[in-house]
Design a protein around this motif. Structure first.
Motif, PDB file in Angstrom:
ATOM      1  N   ARG A   1       5.696  -0.813   8.543  1.00 56.70           N
ATOM      2  CA  ARG A   1       4.825  -0.962   7.378  1.00 56.70           C
ATOM      3  C   ARG A   1       3.563  -1.694   7.784  1.00 56.70           C
ATOM      4  O   ARG A   1       3.554  -2.454   8.761  1.00 56.70           O
TER       5      ARG A   1
ATOM      6  N   LYS B   1       0.470  -7.341   5.991  1.00 60.03           N
ATOM      7  CA  LYS B   1      -0.239  -7.775   4.790  1.00 60.03           C
ATOM      8  C   LYS B   1      -1.070  -9.025   5.084  1.00 60.03           C
ATOM      9  O   LYS B   1      -0.637  -9.906   5.842  1.00 60.03           O
TER      10      LYS B   1
ATOM     11  N   ARG C   1      -0.688   5.408   2.304  1.00 62.17           N
ATOM     12  CA  ARG C   1      -1.952   4.807   1.853  1.00 62.17           C
ATOM     13  C   ARG C   1      -2.738   5.669   0.879  1.00 62.17           C
ATOM     14  O   ARG C   1      -3.580   5.157   0.144  1.00 62.17           O
TER      15      ARG C   1
ATOM     16  N   GLU D   1      -4.439  -1.397   0.662  1.00 63.46           N
ATOM     17  CA  GLU D   1      -3.003  -1.350   0.944  1.00 63.46           C
ATOM     18  C   GLU D   1      -2.583  -2.459   1.914  1.00 63.46           C
ATOM     19  O   GLU D   1      -1.414  -2.868   1.923  1.00 63.46           O
ATOM     20  N   ALA D   2      -3.519  -2.951   2.733  1.00 61.92           N
ATOM     21  CA  ALA D   2      -3.205  -4.020   3.684  1.00 61.92           C
ATOM     22  C   ALA D   2      -3.355  -5.407   3.068  1.00 61.92           C
ATOM     23  O   ALA D   2      -2.983  -6.405   3.693  1.00 61.92           O
ATOM     24  N   ALA D   3      -3.879  -5.485   1.856  1.00 62.49           N
ATOM     25  CA  ALA D   3      -4.018  -6.773   1.166  1.00 62.49           C
ATOM     26  C   ALA D   3      -2.690  -7.146   0.524  1.00 62.49           C
ATOM     27  O   ALA D   3      -2.007  -6.300  -0.052  1.00 62.49           O
ATOM     28  N   GLY D   4      -2.328  -8.404   0.628  1.00 61.04           N
ATOM     29  CA  GLY D   4      -1.046  -8.854   0.108  1.00 61.04           C
ATOM     30  C   GLY D   4      -0.929  -8.702  -1.397  1.00 61.04           C
ATOM     31  O   GLY D   4      -1.879  -8.974  -2.141  1.00 61.04           O
ATOM     32  N   ALA D   5       0.228  -8.287  -1.861  1.00 61.30           N
ATOM     33  CA  ALA D   5       0.469  -8.102  -3.289  1.00 61.30           C
ATOM     34  C   ALA D   5       0.385  -9.435  -4.020  1.00 61.30           C
ATOM     35  O   ALA D   5       0.923 -10.439  -3.567  1.00 61.30           O
TER      36      ALA D   5
ATOM     37  N   GLY E   1      -3.848 -10.827  -2.427  1.00 60.04           N
ATOM     38  CA  GLY E   1      -4.780 -10.327  -1.419  1.00 60.04           C
ATOM     39  C   GLY E   1      -6.140  -9.969  -1.990  1.00 60.04           C
ATOM     40  O   GLY E   1      -6.252  -9.472  -3.107  1.00 60.04           O
TER      41      GLY E   1
ATOM     42  N   LYS F   1      -6.157  -8.367  -5.691  1.00 64.13           N
ATOM     43  CA  LYS F   1      -4.799  -8.048  -6.125  1.00 64.13           C
ATOM     44  C   LYS F   1      -4.160  -9.195  -6.908  1.00 64.13           C
ATOM     45  O   LYS F   1      -3.002  -9.090  -7.314  1.00 64.13           O
TER      46      LYS F   1
END
Length: 215
Positions: A98, A101, A128, A149-153, A156, A211
């Protein structure tokens, strides 16, 4: 290569306001100047000590990748992890198959990149492109999507420099843009004047995504 003017990099770093302990990534880091600027924006009492952040980057050009590695060392970011890879087609910043993040994802990706890998996007192993597949001749939203998509939930933040066309082009790009707005991810659009970037006179903009937006 796309060099980010120092003034624009400073503005972006201040807008993102990184904090001690943050993980920061630039998926199209070039020689690393933008990463350095954001990392050094982190508050610290002693400016002679390294910034308390974890720095990551990806770069597709081998020579520029080598420059980025050297740049990290010269600016006290010895522990930075810079990978030589194509962020859209074969990202190396992954964990357990995956995307890794990050607290902050920042980039000045190539404007309207042609042949970015659209033919493989539908089968993307990292999922993605669930909002839609950008046109094969313009990779702007491919980079934006990767960064989001790479930013933390839940926390991010993303800061990306884009060509003005990203704000109003229709078709697939329009649908992706609408979805991002409906998901309430967009935080700000900041227009930049013409003739700021080497090799092109077109106007640009900074897009900020969050996010962790609070009502």
């Amino acid at each position: 290569e796309f060099y980010t003017p120092a003034e624009v990099a400073t503005l972006l770093a201040k807008l993102l306001a990184p904090k001690p302990g943050n993980k920061i990534c630039d998926p199209t880091c070039g020689s690393g100047s933008l990463l350095v600027k954001v990392a050094h924006e982190v508050p610290r009492k002693d400016k002679t000590q390294p910034a308390n952040v974890a720095v990551f980057g990806m770069e597709n050009n081998n020579q520029t990748y080598a420059l980025a590695r050297m740049n990290m060392f010269l600016h006290g970011l010895d522990a930075a992890r810079i990978e030589w890879c194509d962020a859209l087609n074969s990202p190396k910043l992954v964990e357990d198959s995956r995307l890794m993040k990050f607290d902050i994802v920042v980039a000045n990706p190539p404007f309207s990149l042609d042949k970015w890998g659209a033919e493989k996007a539908a089968a993307d192993p990292y999922g993605r492109f669930h909002r839609g597949i950008p046109p094969k001749t313009r990779g702007d939203y491919a980079f934006i999507t990767h960064m989001i998509e790479a930013a933390g939930a839940g926390s991010g933040r993303v800061g990306v420099i884009v060509a003005h066309g990203v704000l109003f082009r229709g078709a697939a790009e329009g649908r992706i843009r609408q979805t991002l707005i409906e998901e309430d991810l967009l935080e700000a659009v900041i227009g930049l004047p013409v003739n700021l970037f080497y090799g092109t006179g077109i106007p640009a903009a900074i897009l900020l995504f969050n996010k962790g937006k609070k009502e």
